[in-house]
Structures are given as C-alpha cells and as structure tokens.
Scaffold this active site. Structure first.
Site, PDB file in Angstrom:
ATOM      1  N   HIS A 177       0.829  -1.199   0.000  1.00 26.19           N
ATOM      2  CA  HIS A 177       0.000   0.000   0.000  1.00 26.19           C
ATOM      3  C   HIS A 177       0.869   1.258   0.000  1.00 26.19           C
ATOM      4  O   HIS A 177       0.577   2.244  -0.702  1.00 26.19           O
ATOM      5  CB  HIS A 177      -0.913  -0.037   1.237  1.00 26.19           C
ATOM      6  CG  HIS A 177      -1.720   1.199   1.446  1.00 26.19           C
ATOM      7  ND1 HIS A 177      -1.427   2.125   2.414  1.00 26.19           N
ATOM      8  CD2 HIS A 177      -2.813   1.666   0.801  1.00 26.19           C
ATOM      9  CE1 HIS A 177      -2.314   3.092   2.371  1.00 26.19           C
ATOM     10  NE2 HIS A 177      -3.165   2.856   1.399  1.00 26.19           N
ATOM     11  N   GLU A 193       2.158   1.856  -3.462  1.00 24.82           N
ATOM     12  CA  GLU A 193       1.097   2.421  -4.319  1.00 24.82           C
ATOM     13  C   GLU A 193       1.002   3.933  -4.108  1.00 24.82           C
ATOM     14  O   GLU A 193       0.868   4.698  -5.068  1.00 24.82           O
ATOM     15  CB  GLU A 193      -0.233   1.735  -3.996  1.00 24.82           C
ATOM     16  CG  GLU A 193      -1.436   2.374  -4.672  1.00 24.82           C
ATOM     17  CD  GLU A 193      -2.556   2.607  -3.687  1.00 24.82           C
ATOM     18  OE1 GLU A 193      -2.947   1.675  -2.975  1.00 24.82           O
ATOM     19  OE2 GLU A 193      -3.041   3.754  -3.617  1.00 24.82           O
ATOM     20  N   HIS A 194       1.098   4.385  -2.854  1.00 24.88           N
ATOM     21  CA  HIS A 194       1.065   5.827  -2.578  1.00 24.88           C
ATOM     22  C   HIS A 194       2.256   6.540  -3.201  1.00 24.88           C
ATOM     23  O   HIS A 194       2.121   7.605  -3.810  1.00 24.88           O
ATOM     24  CB  HIS A 194       1.069   6.057  -1.064  1.00 24.88           C
ATOM     25  CG  HIS A 194      -0.285   6.078  -0.448  1.00 24.88           C
ATOM     26  ND1 HIS A 194      -0.805   7.177   0.196  1.00 24.88           N
ATOM     27  CD2 HIS A 194      -1.240   5.116  -0.390  1.00 24.88           C
ATOM     28  CE1 HIS A 194      -2.017   6.902   0.649  1.00 24.88           C
ATOM     29  NE2 HIS A 194      -2.310   5.649   0.307  1.00 24.88           N
ATOM     30  N   GLU A 208      -4.279   8.035   7.445  1.00 21.39           N
ATOM     31  CA  GLU A 208      -5.235   7.067   6.892  1.00 21.39           C
ATOM     32  C   GLU A 208      -5.480   5.937   7.895  1.00 21.39           C
ATOM     33  O   GLU A 208      -6.616   5.489   8.088  1.00 21.39           O
ATOM     34  CB  GLU A 208      -4.693   6.517   5.571  1.00 21.39           C
ATOM     35  CG  GLU A 208      -5.691   5.674   4.802  1.00 21.39           C
ATOM     36  CD  GLU A 208      -5.122   5.212   3.456  1.00 21.39           C
ATOM     37  OE1 GLU A 208      -3.976   5.560   3.137  1.00 21.39           O
ATOM     38  OE2 GLU A 208      -5.854   4.480   2.743  1.00 21.39           O
TER      39      GLU A 208
END
Length: 426
Positions: free
Chosen positions: A47, A50-51, A127
């Site tokens: 993740h 991906e950021h 997040e």
C-alpha cells in the site's frame, strides 16, 4: 463484444475491450501482488508503494505527474487489495499514449524521494488513524485476523503505525523488484481503444519489465477465532465470518447468490427480519469474498449494545432456518436478477470493465465471457444454496465485535451455538 489479448516477450499480458459506444478510454496496469505477498517485516509496504508511485519519477515530479494528465482532462488513481495492486487512468483516445507513458513511468522509474517519502508516511499514518476511528473498518480487520490468524491475508492492508514508520526507500524498491514482473502483470484497457495501437505503445514503454517469475504468496488457511474491541462507540458492531469457496471452486457463484439471498438487499431475509420486522439495526448485509485458495462468508450488523445478544441470536436463527427449510424459487429468482443486473451494468463502465478484464486474467488465466458468467448464475438452484449454507455453518466461526456488549453471558451463549463440535474439541 470485442475482447483481444496479446502477450509481450517479457510475459506481460495486454487485454482490451473495444466499446464502440464509449468516447473515452480507461486503462491500467494491474500487478498480481498485494498485501498477501508481503513478508511480516513488509506489512503495509504494498500500500505504501502504491502511494509513493505518484510522488515523482526520474522524469517527472509529483506535481508534473498530475498536471500532465489533468491538462488533457484525464485522471489517475490506484488501489491496493489483498491479492493485487492497480494503477489506472482515464483519458481521451488521442491521449492514451500519454496516459500509458505516465503509468509506465511511475512503475518503472519511481524515485522514492526522501522528502516525499516522509510526507506520504504522514499521510498514511492519518489514513490508519481514520480507519481506527471507523468501527466498520475495525470490525472487518478483526474478523479477517480471526479467520486467517498470523497470515498475510488476515493482516490489515494499510499496515500498522509501527510498520509504516519503519519503511525506508529500500523496502519499497525491494518489494517492487520482487513482484512487479511481466508474467505477474496485466495491461488492460476498455472503451475507445485500438488493440494493436495499445500493444505498440506497451512494447515501447513496458518491455523493460523483468520476465522471470515471482514468489507464490503464502497459502491462505481459514481457521476462525474471536476478536473484540471495547473502544467506545454508540453501537455494537458485529461481524460473523465462516469459510467460503475460493475463486476456482465450482460453488463460488453459489456463495455469491447465498449472500444475496441472506443479506444482499432490502428484500433479503436478514434485512426483512432483523431490521424491518424487529427494528434491531439500521443496516445488515452479507457478502462472500473469494481468494485463489480460500474465502470468507461475512455478515455485518450494528445495533444497540443492550440488544446485541438479541441481534446476534436473530441472525443465528435466520441462518438456521434457511439451512433447515431452504429457499424459495421466487427468492432465488430475485437474487439472480440482481446479480445479472449488477454484472451487465458494470460492463457499461469502461473503468469497471478494464479492471474486470485484468482480474480475470490474473486470477482465472482467461477472460470469462459474460455468457458464461450468466450461465453459472442461472445454473444455481435452491438445493445448492441450502447445501452450501449447511456446509459453511459447519466451519469454524470467526467473530468480531467492536463497541460495548451488554448482557455478555447471553451473547456468549449465542456464539456457542455457532461452534461445531469438531472445533469445540480442538
């Protein structure tokens, strides 16, 4: 329907669906690696990567990436799941080369700038904090951990604050170098797309991907268990998990229809009994998730803490009633109609279609024709639903609660009814 497939010499699959009625093109690059491909020390790195993909390359700054695509009216996005990561864009057909150039650039040439990494780490920590404030997110993470304890598929995709704080650029580069290989990736496009032109662009921009294989993710083994959080919320959030069929199992679609019959809409059994007749909650629903090697059938509801045992008991009774008495033909017909509507409606969206093409290739090895999907839905009968429900009720219970639980003894008594003799003895 015009679906065309090609493969580059490095193993990258290119699949497209030309949709004559659509005037834009959706395209993306999907990688068959997500959170389940992480080692323990890499928890959350898929993740994080991906950021960071949008935070600058050797040819573009982070700002230039978004300005270039938005200056032509396009957009970019990405998502990480348990078993895949997707980077996608939408643009006018004339701008497909630009969109693919940016997507290729962020995958092949990310720079992982130290300042950007620090800032994005803070974004991801926020997040994670937001997820920790969401009882829906917490209870799903908990039931996943209970179902697949000490396994990558049971861990939260976002990672933890500790794991995210530990990541350096080498962690991101290592994960990318290990999993982003041609045979493990698919370039998919749908809408106003010319397949041969797409392949030519891919050869120019993606031929540099490694052609060797990638590690096989750790096998998912469903076990079941209990997790709970006493974090103060107004409601008790209850999530029930049971073992469900994997993608490739013949009754995968039966599980989807079973979820629809029990909790897939306002006419479903749980909605009618739990909410409409008894007023025990605002929302109750069911779904079935499938992986390549396992799956989980899930029911979620949230209600008043002092009635949590009653909410739990009514859900248990409805499952028991359906397992013993079965389902009506009219009920099955409604769910099939809903599924076919959802399936066909998704085909009208070029972005949804591109993702569907990629996932079919990654996890089924081929694009499943719509007629085949409809036939598999139509082939399910009421006896199939009843048999599958009886079977999954015999699997170990995964149970997660978030928020206060009043009358704990009565709640535990209901939970005890879910535990099959074999798992009780274990």
């Amino acid at each position: 329907m015009s679906v065309t497939r090609s493969t580059l010499s490095n193993g990258l699959t290119i699949v497209s669906h030309t949709m004559p009625e659509v005037e834009t093109v959706s395209l993306g690059i999907w990688v068959g690696a997500g959170s389940r491909s992480e080692q323990l020390m890499e928890h959350g790195v898929a993740h994080f990567l991906e950021h960071m993909a949008f935070k600058g390359t050797k040819r573009r700054t982070a700002r230039e990436i978004v300005e270039e695509i938005e200056s032509v009216g396009g957009d970019l996005n990405a998502a990480t799941s348990v078993d895949s990561t997707g980077y996608y864009a939408r643009a006018f057909p004339k701008d497909l080369p630009l969109a693919l150039d940016i997507l290729s650039d962020i995958i092949l040439e990310p720079c992982f700038d130290g300042g950007e990494l620090t800032r994005e780490r803070d974004v991801i920590l926020q997040e994670i904090a937001a997820s920790s404030d969401s009882p829906d997110d917490i209870v799903y993470d908990f039931v996943s951990e209970a179902a697949f304890p000490d396994q990558p598929v049971g861990r939260p995709i976002l990672g933890t604050a500790d794991s995210v704080c530990a990541f350096e650029r080498d962690h991101l580069g290592s994960y990318l170098a290990t999993h982003y290989h041609g045979p493990n990736m698919v370039l998919a496009a749908a809408g106003a797309v010319d397949h041969e032109a797409l392949v030519a662009e891919a050869e120019r921009r993606l031929s540099g991907l490694p052609s060797d294989g990638t590690p096989t993710p750790q096998e998912a083994i469903y076990r079941g268990g209990r997790r709970q959080s006493d974090k103060p919320f107004e409601q008790t959030h209850l999530m029930i998990g049971l073992e469900a069929p994997a993608y490739h199992q013949p009754d995968y679609f039966t599980a989807q229809i079973l979820a629809g019959a029990l909790g897939g809409g306002m006419s479903s059994r749980l909605f009618q009994e739990v909410r409409e007749r008894r007023g025990l909650c605002y929302s109750v629903y069911a779904f079935s998730t499938g992986l390549t090697d396992s799956g989980m059938f899930v029911i979620h509801a949230a209600g008043a803490p002092e009635k949590s045992h009653e909410l739990f008991s009514v859900i248990r009774d409805e499952l028991d009633r359906a397992a013993n008495a079965g389902f009506a033909e009219a009920e099955l017909g409604r769910v099939k109609a809903q599924m076919k509507m959802g399936l066909l409606a998704a085909l009208e969206s070029s972005s949804a279609r591109a993702e569907q093409l990629a996932r079919h290739v990654l996890f089924c090895g081929r694009v499943l024709p719509t007629t085949e999907l409809v036939e598999r839905i139509e082939a399910v009968g009421t006896a199939d639903l009843q048999a599958l429900l009886q079977r999954i009720l015999g699997t170990p219970l995964s149970l997660a609660t978030v928020g206060p639980v009043a009358n704990l003894g009565r709640f535990e008594a209901v939970a005890d009814k879910f535990i099959v003799p074999a798992s009780r003895a274990a």
